[in-house]
Design a protein around this motif. Structure first.
Motif, PDB file in Angstrom:
ATOM      1  N   ILE A   8      42.733  49.679 -39.263  1.00  0.00           N
ATOM      2  CA  ILE A   8      44.042  49.892 -39.899  1.00  0.00           C
ATOM      3  C   ILE A   8      45.161  49.622 -38.898  1.00  0.00           C
ATOM      4  N   VAL A  11      45.332  45.780 -38.280  1.00  0.00           N
ATOM      5  CA  VAL A  11      45.905  45.068 -39.416  1.00  0.00           C
ATOM      6  C   VAL A  11      47.394  45.377 -39.554  1.00  0.00           C
ATOM      7  N   ALA A  12      47.763  46.634 -39.431  1.00  0.00           N
ATOM      8  CA  ALA A  12      49.179  47.013 -39.529  1.00  0.00           C
ATOM      9  C   ALA A  12      49.983  46.353 -38.415  1.00  0.00           C
ATOM     10  N   LEU A  15      50.491  42.749 -39.461  1.00  0.00           N
ATOM     11  CA  LEU A  15      51.442  42.617 -40.564  1.00  0.00           C
ATOM     12  C   LEU A  15      52.857  43.005 -40.149  1.00  0.00           C
ATOM     13  N   THR A  24      56.779  45.335 -44.808  1.00  0.00           N
ATOM     14  CA  THR A  24      55.338  45.478 -44.983  1.00  0.00           C
ATOM     15  C   THR A  24      55.046  46.790 -45.714  1.00  0.00           C
ATOM     16  N   VAL A  29      48.825  46.606 -46.196  1.00  0.00           N
ATOM     17  CA  VAL A  29      47.906  46.999 -45.122  1.00  0.00           C
ATOM     18  C   VAL A  29      46.540  47.309 -45.723  1.00  0.00           C
ATOM     19  N   CYS A  30      46.521  48.074 -46.814  1.00  0.00           N
ATOM     20  CA  CYS A  30      45.259  48.419 -47.495  1.00  0.00           C
ATOM     21  C   CYS A  30      44.500  47.166 -47.910  1.00  0.00           C
ATOM     22  N   LYS A  32      44.780  43.975 -46.878  1.00  0.00           N
ATOM     23  CA  LYS A  32      44.284  43.127 -45.788  1.00  0.00           C
ATOM     24  C   LYS A  32      43.150  43.800 -45.008  1.00  0.00           C
ATOM     25  N   LYS A  47      53.797  55.763 -43.329  1.00  0.00           N
ATOM     26  CA  LYS A  47      53.969  54.464 -42.664  1.00  0.00           C
ATOM     27  C   LYS A  47      54.659  54.677 -41.316  1.00  0.00           C
TER      28      LYS A  47
END
Length: 187
Positions: A8, A11-12, A15, A24, A29-30, A32, A47
């Protein structure tokens, strides 16, 4: 479960770096990361909390860069090891550093991270001052600020301005500068 948390964060980071923090969504995020919102919110309250975690992770990388071995090393050797480590991390963790730069310059994220930014900046400055005190005690404060500004400028140019930034040449030039500068020769 810890691997999912790291996924996570990764990926975050990607992004947020590509799209910006405000652009974003957690849904992106979920999607991807192929995880549920429930899993994200199990690890992060919001977030904003996720962004703070990413910033803390970049701070840890910076701390590791600053932790050069001091056993039996001269101040000059420690300085050169710090430079070498800085350039390795900058290249290896480019995405983290790009996001880091973005977080610091954008007003919303800067406000959200202000305490962490000041904590990190103080750590870096104190570490560098301590090193430069062993090189030139009388001028350690201005030398430290100049050194940090030099590295910040390199990072800014490499991460956000020039597509074909000659990082390796800059690294070699800077290391040679500190190797050959009269102030550092006998240190």
């Amino acid at each position: 479960m810890e691997n999912k948390k790291e996924l996570i964060i990764k990926v975050a980071t990607e992004l947020f770096s590509e799209r910006g923090f405000e652009n974003t969504s957690m849904s992106a995020v979920c999607e991807k990361a192929s995880v549920s919102k429930g899993l994200i919110f199990h690890h992060f309250k919001s977030k904003d909390d996720l962004l703070r975690e990413i910033f803390k992770k970049t701070t840890q990388i910076i701390i590791e860069v600053n932790e050069v071995k001091v056993n039996n090393q001269s101040p000059k050797q420690r300085l050169l090891a710090l430079l070498e480590s800085f350039f390795v991390q900058l290249k290896e963790d480019k995405l983290f550093f790009q996001l880091n730069l973005s977080m610091i310059v954008q007003p919303k994220t800067r406000e959200l991270l202000n305490d962490l930014i000041h904590e990190r900046s103080s750590f870096i400055l104190q570490s560098v001052i301590h090193l430069f005190e062993d090189i030139d005690h009388k001028n350690s404060i201005p030398m430290s600020h100049m050194f940090i500004a030099e590295l910040d400028g390199i990072a800014l140019n490499y991460l956000g301005i020039f597509d074909n930034y000659p990082l390796e040449q800059i690294k070699n030039h800077l290391i040679n500068k500190y190797k050959n500068d009269e102030i550092y020769k006998n240190r």
